[in-house]
Each structure stands twice: as C-alpha cells, then as structure tokens.
Design an enzyme around this catalytic site. Structure first.
Site, PDB file in Angstrom:
ATOM      1  CD1 TRP A 185      -2.762   1.779   0.530  1.00  0.00           C
ATOM      2  CD2 TRP A 185      -1.113   2.514   1.956  1.00  0.00           C
ATOM      3  NE1 TRP A 185      -2.760   3.257   0.889  1.00  0.00           N
ATOM      4  CE2 TRP A 185      -2.144   3.692   1.852  1.00  0.00           C
ATOM      5  CE3 TRP A 185      -0.158   2.756   3.063  1.00  0.00           C
ATOM      6  CZ2 TRP A 185      -2.245   5.000   2.389  1.00  0.00           C
ATOM      7  CZ3 TRP A 185      -0.219   3.977   3.799  1.00  0.00           C
ATOM      8  CH2 TRP A 185      -1.213   4.919   3.451  1.00  0.00           C
ATOM      9  CD  GLU A 226      -4.828  -1.704   2.100  1.00  0.00           C
ATOM     10  OE1 GLU A 226      -3.601  -1.904   2.405  1.00  0.00           O
ATOM     11  OE2 GLU A 226      -5.637  -1.134   2.871  1.00  0.00           O
ATOM     12  CE  LYS A 228      -6.368   5.615   2.543  1.00  0.00           C
ATOM     13  NZ  LYS A 228      -5.235   5.933   3.739  1.00  0.00           N
ATOM     14  CG  ASP A 260      -8.796  -1.350   4.365  1.00  0.00           C
ATOM     15  OD1 ASP A 260      -9.901  -0.577   4.663  1.00  0.00           O
ATOM     16  OD2 ASP A 260      -7.526  -1.233   5.258  1.00  0.00           O
ATOM     17  CG  HIS A 263      -8.749   1.737   1.809  1.00  0.00           C
ATOM     18  ND1 HIS A 263      -7.729   1.454   1.623  1.00  0.00           N
ATOM     19  CD2 HIS A 263      -8.846   2.308   3.126  1.00  0.00           C
ATOM     20  CE1 HIS A 263      -6.644   1.759   2.537  1.00  0.00           C
ATOM     21  NE2 HIS A 263      -7.629   2.075   3.719  1.00  0.00           N
ATOM     22  CG  HIS A 287      -6.120  -4.719   4.760  1.00  0.00           C
ATOM     23  ND1 HIS A 287      -5.301  -3.504   4.746  1.00  0.00           N
ATOM     24  CD2 HIS A 287      -5.346  -5.742   5.052  1.00  0.00           C
ATOM     25  CE1 HIS A 287      -4.109  -4.114   4.643  1.00  0.00           C
ATOM     26  NE2 HIS A 287      -4.148  -5.410   4.939  1.00  0.00           N
ATOM     27  CG  ASP A 295      -9.422   4.687   5.604  1.00  0.00           C
ATOM     28  OD1 ASP A 295      -9.301   3.729   6.048  1.00  0.00           O
ATOM     29  OD2 ASP A 295      -8.398   5.006   5.122  1.00  0.00           O
ATOM     30  CG  ASP A 297      -7.653   2.887   9.337  1.00  0.00           C
ATOM     31  OD1 ASP A 297      -7.956   1.893   8.724  1.00  0.00           O
ATOM     32  OD2 ASP A 297      -7.159   4.032   8.961  1.00  0.00           O
ATOM     33  CG  ASP A 327      -5.297  -1.993   8.152  1.00  0.00           C
ATOM     34  OD1 ASP A 327      -4.679  -1.336   9.227  1.00  0.00           O
ATOM     35  OD2 ASP A 327      -5.400  -1.440   6.999  1.00  0.00           O
TER      36      ASP A 327
HETATM   37  C1  RNT Z   1      -3.840   2.607   4.747  1.00  0.00           C
HETATM   38  C2  RNT Z   1      -4.038   1.187   4.501  1.00  0.00           C
HETATM   39  C3  RNT Z   1      -2.681   0.412   5.054  1.00  0.00           C
HETATM   40  C4  RNT Z   1      -2.190   0.423   6.320  1.00  0.00           C
HETATM   41  C5  RNT Z   1      -1.450  -0.568   6.956  1.00  0.00           C
HETATM   42  C6  RNT Z   1      -0.862  -0.045   8.093  1.00  0.00           C
HETATM   43  O1  RNT Z   1      -4.946   3.160   4.447  1.00  0.00           O
HETATM   44  O2  RNT Z   1      -5.400   0.652   5.028  1.00  0.00           O
HETATM   45  O3  RNT Z   1      -3.373  -0.982   4.949  1.00  0.00           O
HETATM   46  O4  RNT Z   1      -3.696   0.712   7.112  1.00  0.00           O
HETATM   47  O5  RNT Z   1      -0.399  -0.865   5.935  1.00  0.00           O
HETATM   48 ZN    ZN Z   2      -5.623  -1.511   5.131  1.00  0.00          ZN
END
Ligand code: RNT
Ligand code: ZN
Length: 408
Positions: A185, A226, A228, A260, A263, A287, A295, A297, A327
C-alpha cells in the site's frame, strides 16, 4: 455436562433442523486463517524509529496509556492479544517491525535476517506470517509520493524496498509452510486539483512491474496491491485507486488486489464486489476494518457488512481465494483489548456465515420463491450462533465472553 455443552446441544439441534452441521462448521472455522495485524498494539510506531510520527495520510488517535512503550512490552502485549483469538491465525507485520540490532538499517537495506526473530515467534506460536512493506513514515515519503514519484531516485529507493519485502515474504512462506501475503500500500497522491492524473499512474505501473519482475513461487509468497479513495492531506487524487489496481492485477497477473473495507465511498460495500473477482478465479486480500463515516480505521465490530463479507466467502466456499486480514488502529482504548475485539469479531462473523442455512436459501432462490428466501434469510439471523461461538472458544482453549477480565 457444562452449561456451554448443554447450550451447544440445543443450538446443534436447531441448526440441524435447517440442514447445518455445527460440528463440521466448528472444525472448518478452526482452520480458516485470519491474519491479525500487529500494529494496533503500538499505533503503528514500529521498531525502526518509534519516535517518527505516522505519515501518508493515516493516523491513530487517542491517548489510552496502554500503548506498548518498548519492544519487550510490545511482544508481551501482542502475545496476550493473540491468545484471545480462537482458531488458526496469521500475524501481519510491517517492515518497520524489523530487528535492526540497534543499527540504522534503511528500508532499501532490509533482509530476511532482520525478521528471523519473527519466524521463531511464529513457529513457537504455530501461526503464519503476512508482510507489508512500509512505504510511509520516512523522509523519502514526506512529499506523499513513493513508487509514483516524478523523482527517479525516490522511486528507485522504494522499488528496492518492495523487492526486498517480497524476499522476506518468500522467506516467511518457506520457513512456515504457509504462504505469506505481502501487501503493498502506498500513500501517493495530491491534496488538491491534479492536472496530470495519468503520468503518476504510468509511473506506478512501471515501478510495480520492476518490483514484481522476479517470479517467486506462489507457494511461498503472493503479492497484493491495496487501493484507496483518499487519505488525510491526500484528498483529491490517489494514484493507486481501486480501478488502477484491479486493472493492473488482471492484466499483469503478477499480484492480487487487496480491498480494505474503509477504502471505498461510504455507501459502497466490499461484500458486493467479491464475486466479481471470484467469477474470474481471482484471489483477493481483504483488510477488515470499520470506516465510521470515512476511512477512520475503527476497531472491527460484528456489524452487518462484516457478516455480509464473510457470508459471501462462505456461500462460495472461497476460503482458498479470499485471504482475510484485519487492519485498524485505535489509540483511545486498551490496545490489547482492541486487537482482540476486532479479531474475535472477524472470527464470529465467519462462524455466523458458516452457520447460514445457505443450501435451503439457494433452493428458494432457484425456484424463484423470493418470499421464502426473504423470510428464511431473516429467520436465520436469530438462530443461536452465540452458543456455538462459546463452544468454539472452549474447544480452542480461549476465554469466552469474560475474556476482558484477563486483560484489565
Ligand atoms: C492505509 C492502508 C494500509 C495501512 C497499513 C498500516 O490506508 O489501509 O493497509 O493501514 O498498511
Ligand atoms: Zn488497509
């Protein structure tokens, strides 16, 4: 007979009436790998230079005092967190969790030997390892451009990092007999209006081609890329978008896509996308995260979308195609508990999905009996899956619903 066993027998009968064999489900669940990320334990600080703040448009907020203060504490806390997650697990590492022996080993210098301690750890705990190059939190990423930078020397630095990370992934896979997914990523993008959106994407494709040029046995390492939508300070243009990577992976066929759950645009869901990859026999890395309005997290909850994602995998028995990892990073609550809550929820969602009376529901669908389909989808939601979960924890020697008492 303990209460857990008595309750399980009740649940077992109810599921059997719907054609679901709970014993077989428990066996299967125990073997499905969930890759638990290590970075919730220390807010993604790592061992390379823990003082260095996060960059790349990601952030861990909150000031709960549970953040691991040093490597020793990190290892104790991580081990504790993993012990609370029943069934087979992998551990997802980032390149900044290297053992540099007190030396300054830059990202273009890392080697398998810097991760030998993790292999020992994985063997001891009978877990697999996944890997992530760290293309952020570094001076050479401060412009928010790495693999897609206009500056060739910057690109070359990160290309070397990516290549080395794949080698580390291969080393993990070889040592542990379980394939390592090395997930790439990058934060690359612009805060504001972007005129030439094509050039950076061409550069990224070229950098990835260089990173993946050397074939590595898929038995040992699989690379994922990955996508986003945006990051903090990178709101307007992301080089590595979903379309970019989906096309890249399909056309080059040298890597798989990582999706993810945070994302995508807020009303867009990953659960709806998975079968479009499965239809072409493609693998996907997931993820599992929880985007709260964006986003963010947040720690994974047992919410509808997480269940829906696992249902999509279970209904298609696609456990060999969809690789599941977590994640999230939340600094506002106890870090060990946060790791455990999210990872347990992924396992719970998997159990929930495996217990769905899918065969019956599919039959209604095939007969175009849509009202029965709807009625039984809804009824299946209140079958006593929690009683089966308690049994799973007991079988796996992991504490049940009062696990938090062992943390605080
Ligand atoms: C970032 C991505 C990625 C990170 C990790 C830490 O937006 O989601 O996967 O969260 O690599
Ligand atoms: Zn991620």
């Amino acid at each position: 007979m303990s209460n857990i066993e008595k309750n399980y027998q009740v649940a077992k009968e109810l599921y059997a009436e719907r054609g679901v064999d709970t014993d077989a489900v428990l066996k299967k669940l125990a073997e499905i790998p969930v890759s638990v990320h290590c970075w919730q334990i220390d807010d993604l600080s790592g061992f390379e230079n823990p003082e260095r703040g996060l960059s790349g448009g990601i952030a861990a907020t909150g000031s709960d005092p549970s953040k691991a203060k040093n490597k020793e504490e990190f290892m104790v806390n991580l081990t504790k967190a993993l012990s609370l997650v029943p069934g087979y697990n992998k551990l997802a590492l980032h390149a900044i969790y290297l053992d540099n022996g007190g030396q300054n080993i830059d990202r273009d210098q890392i080697e398998p030997k810097h991760f030998a301690g993790w292999v020992d750890y994985a063997k001891e705990h009978k877990i697999g390892l996944d890997f992530n190059p760290t293309y952020f939190s570094h001076d050479k990423a401060d412009t928010n451009f790495t693999l897609a930078s206009y500056d060739k020397s910057i690109r070359d630095f990160w290309i070397e990092h990516g290549k080395r990370c794949r080698k580390i992934g291969e080393y993990f896979g070889r040592e542990l007999g379980d394939v390592c997914i090395t997930n790439h990523w990058i934060p690359d993008g612009y805060k504001d209006y972007t005129v030439n959106k094509l050039k950076h994407r061409e550069l990224l494709a070229d950098s990835l081609d260089q990173i993946f040029a050397e074939p590595i046995d898929r038995k040992y390492n699989i690379d994922s890329v990955e996508s986003k939508v945006f990051g903090l300070g990178i709101e307007s243009y992301t080089v590595g978008s979903h379309e970019f990577y989906t096309n890249y992976a399909a056309i080059r066929n040298n890597c798989i896509v990582c999706m993810d759950m945070g994302h995508f645009h807020p009303t867009e869901v990953v659960s709806g996308k998975l079968t479009s990859y499965l239809a072409f026999g493609r693998e996907v890395m997931l993820h599992v995260s929880r985007p709260v309005r964006w986003d963010s997290d947040h720690v994974v909850a047992l919410d509808d979308e997480v269940k829906e994602v696992m249902l999509e995998i279970a209904r298609n028995n696609a456990f060999d195609k969809i690789h599941i990892g977590t994640d999230y990073f939340d600094g506002s609550i106890n870090r060990i508990a946060a790791t455990a809550i999210g990872a347990r929820n992924v396992k719970k969602a998997l159990l929930y999905a495996l217990l769905e009376p899918t065969k019956m529901l599919e039959e209604y669908e095939e007969k175009d009996d849509l009202v029965s389909r709807f009625a039984y989808v809804e009824e299946s939601k209140t079958l006593p899956f929690g009683l089966v979960w308690d049994m799973f924890c007991e079988q796996q020697g992991v504490p049940g619903s009062d696990w938090l008492k062992t943390v605080l």
